[in-house]
Write a protein that holds these residues in place. Structure first.
Motif, PDB file in Angstrom:
ATOM      1  N   PRO A  30      49.820  44.159  26.789  1.00  0.00           N
ATOM      2  CA  PRO A  30      49.695  45.541  26.087  1.00  0.00           C
ATOM      3  C   PRO A  30      50.871  46.114  26.279  1.00  0.00           C
ATOM      4  N   ILE A  31      51.220  47.476  25.457  1.00  0.00           N
ATOM      5  CA  ILE A  31      52.258  47.947  25.252  1.00  0.00           C
ATOM      6  C   ILE A  31      52.696  48.558  26.704  1.00  0.00           C
ATOM      7  N   LEU A  32      51.815  49.043  27.211  1.00  0.00           N
ATOM      8  CA  LEU A  32      52.010  49.488  28.725  1.00  0.00           C
ATOM      9  C   LEU A  32      52.382  48.591  29.961  1.00  0.00           C
ATOM     10  N   GLY A  33      52.201  47.357  29.560  1.00  0.00           N
ATOM     11  CA  GLY A  33      52.515  46.125  30.686  1.00  0.00           C
ATOM     12  C   GLY A  33      51.772  45.954  31.625  1.00  0.00           C
ATOM     13  N   GLY A  87      50.028  38.748  32.710  1.00  0.00           N
ATOM     14  CA  GLY A  87      50.136  39.777  31.853  1.00  0.00           C
ATOM     15  C   GLY A  87      49.780  39.882  30.361  1.00  0.00           C
ATOM     16  N   TYR A  88      49.182  38.851  30.186  1.00  0.00           N
ATOM     17  CA  TYR A  88      48.577  38.929  28.714  1.00  0.00           C
ATOM     18  C   TYR A  88      47.135  39.199  28.296  1.00  0.00           C
ATOM     19  N   PHE A  89      46.698  39.868  27.382  1.00  0.00           N
ATOM     20  CA  PHE A  89      45.415  40.280  27.153  1.00  0.00           C
ATOM     21  C   PHE A  89      44.545  38.737  27.245  1.00  0.00           C
ATOM     22  N   PHE A  90      43.332  38.885  27.533  1.00  0.00           N
ATOM     23  CA  PHE A  90      42.300  37.890  27.488  1.00  0.00           C
ATOM     24  C   PHE A  90      42.000  37.369  26.064  1.00  0.00           C
TER      25      PHE A  90
END
Length: 303
Positions: A106-109, A121-124
């Motif tokens: 995400p942009i927001l981390g 910290g990655y999207f699923f």
């Protein structure tokens, strides 16, 4: 004097008849004409997807470009699209990163929206994994808002939003959120203008994609807005290495994406469009014709 008045009245009546005839012919042609919207997804995902998009632009096809503003290559996509303001641009709202060894977050981390990401910290990679992690609706709103704001701040004219892998509208609560954000930012939503999805060539074997696309186009019914969604790219070592982590992911995705790009830019496709009297429009065109206030959800209230 009476003769002059009579002649004038005849002229006026004749003009009215001519105008009515022209209007009727125009309506009839409109009914006969097929309207097709081409939407290319995942722009900005990687360099080869951007290069394929540039080739479609240079081919002169009116289309809508759905950009993934969370991905590392989105800035290159922005640079390309800034040189072609005629292209309608949308935000491909993203809550998944589906490729093995090529992930984004995400942009927001991770610290900003922890319920949306894995331990790294990655999207699923899949919708199931996303929802199994119990994502918080307030964090989804924060992230989608950040993606829209990044798009608006890029300098591009943003016309609409849609949704990568359908995750952002997978539940009634999420769909309502996307609708609210679109209204807040004055954007259209893909599939909210009465467009009917054209049969996809996504899973068609790469050697047969062009012929399949032509056959589908020939069967399109007039009087309807059809939406054709494409996933384009070019074969390269980078694209060849991509492996979809979803159970239904296609093998050899590089070849599939190149074949979709080739089909879009093929002479056969152009001939089919001309023969069928197909009008190509973008989301910017449709928003101008229909209006944002006339958008309607494509699902029932019992969704």
């Amino acid at each position: 004097m009476k003769i002059a008045i009579l002649l004038l009245m005849i002229s006026v009546i004749q003009l009215f008849i001519n105008d009515s005839t022209i209007a009727a012919e125009t309506d009839e042609k409109s009914k006969e004409q097929v309207t097709l919207m081409i939407r290319c997804d995942d722009i900005g995902m990687c360099h080869t997807v951007n290069m394929a998009a540039q080739q479609v632009i240079e081919a002169g096809l009116p289309f809508s470009a759905s950009v993934m503003f969370v991905c590392p290559w989105y800035q290159e996509a922005v640079d390309i699209l800034k040189g072609h303001p005629e292209i309608s641009v949308g935000v491909h709202l993203t809550l998944n990163a589906e490729w093995k060894n090529y992930r984004w977050g995400p942009i927001l981390g991770k610290g900003g929206v922890p319920s949306l990401v894995d331990s790294c910290g990655y999207f699923f990679p899949s919708r199931k994994a996303f929802f199994d992690n119990n994502p918080k609706i307030e964090e989804v709103e924060m992230e989608l808002r950040a993606q829209i704001q990044r798009a608006l701040q890029s300098g591009l004219k943003i016309d609409y939003v849609d949704y990568h892998m359908g995750t952002a509208v997978d539940t009634p609560e999420l769909r309502a959120l996307v609708e609210r954000l679109a209204q807040e930012y004055g954007l259209g939503i893909s599939r909210y203008f009465g467009e009917v999805d054209m049969k996809s060539i996504y899973s068609v074997a790469p050697p047969h994609k062009t012929d399949s696309l032509v056959a589908i186009v020939k069967r399109l019914e007039p009087g309807t807005k059809h939406l054709a969604v494409f996933h384009i790219g070019m074969t390269s070592p980078e694209m060849n290495a991509l492996v979809d982590l979803n159970p239904g992911g296609l093998p050899q995705m590089s070849q599939h994406r190149q074949a979709e790009w080739k089909a879009l830019c093929s002479k056969k496709f152009r001939k089919a469009l001309k023969a069928k009297n197909i009008r190509l429009v973008t989301y910017r065109d449709v928003i101008g014709e229909v209006g944002l206030s006339n958008m309607k959800s494509p699902v029932s209230k019992d969704y």
